[in-house]
Design a protein around this motif. Structure first.
Motif, short mmCIF file in Angstrom:
data_model
loop_
_atom_site.label_atom_id
_atom_site.label_comp_id
_atom_site.label_asym_id
_atom_site.label_seq_id
_atom_site.Cartn_x
_atom_site.Cartn_y
_atom_site.Cartn_z
N PHE A 28 -5.81 2.61 0.51
CA PHE A 28 -4.68 3.02 1.34
C PHE A 28 -3.89 1.81 1.84
N GLY A 29 -4.55 0.71 2.08
CA GLY A 29 -3.88 -0.47 2.61
C GLY A 29 -3.01 -1.19 1.60
N LYS A 30 -3.22 -0.96 0.31
CA LYS A 30 -2.49 -1.68 -0.74
C LYS A 30 -1.22 -0.98 -1.19
N ASP A 31 -1.00 0.24 -0.76
CA ASP A 31 0.17 0.99 -1.19
C ASP A 31 1.38 0.53 -0.39
N ARG A 32 2.30 -0.16 -1.03
CA ARG A 32 3.45 -0.71 -0.33
C ARG A 32 4.52 0.33 -0.04
N ARG A 33 4.42 1.50 -0.66
CA ARG A 33 5.42 2.54 -0.40
C ARG A 33 5.20 3.21 0.95
N LYS A 35 4.83 3.89 4.82
CA LYS A 35 5.34 3.36 6.07
C LYS A 35 4.37 3.59 7.21
N HIS A 36 3.50 4.58 7.08
CA HIS A 36 2.49 4.84 8.10
C HIS A 36 1.31 5.55 7.44
N HIS A 37 0.19 5.56 8.13
CA HIS A 37 -1.01 6.22 7.64
C HIS A 37 -1.23 7.52 8.41
N HIS A 38 -2.08 8.37 7.88
CA HIS A 38 -2.43 9.62 8.54
C HIS A 38 -3.91 9.60 8.87
N TYR A 39 -4.24 10.01 10.09
CA TYR A 39 -5.62 10.03 10.55
C TYR A 39 -5.97 11.46 10.95
N THR A 80 -11.01 10.34 10.37
CA THR A 80 -10.99 9.86 8.99
C THR A 80 -9.55 9.58 8.59
N GLN A 81 -9.36 8.53 7.81
CA GLN A 81 -8.03 8.19 7.31
C GLN A 81 -7.80 8.98 6.04
#
Length: 83
Positions: A28-33, A35-39, A80-81
């Motif tokens: 998940f951290g390597k995806d440059r597209r 803008k935010h993560h979901h938890y 969980t992410q």
């Protein structure tokens, strides 16, 4: 069945019932597209009920989980992410 290669392309095979066997750290951290993560906060109650809520802010998700854990009817709360 869907297997992901290192370049992010999904290889889909039909009728294969084996598990992927890919476990561990997600990309998940390597995806440059993104803008935010979901938890996802999953709350499990003592009577067997389940509840889930999705946050884009990790601090808000953590505060919600801690607040739920203080309740006497909550058995556990997990973060969980998901993306």
């Amino acid at each position: 069945m869907c297997l992901f290669s290192s370049d992010g392309v999904a290889n889909v095979t039909k009728g294969d019932s084996k598990k992927a066997g890919i476990q561990g750290k997600t990309t998940f951290g390597k995806d440059r597209r993104r803008k935010h993560h979901h938890y996802l906060v999953s709350v499990f109650y003592a009577d067997g009920e389940k509840f889930g809520r999705v946050y884009t802010d990790k601090d808000k998700a953590t505060r919600f989980a801690e607040r739920q854990r203080r309740s006497p009817v909550v058995k556990s709360a997990r973060i969980t992410q998901v993306s």
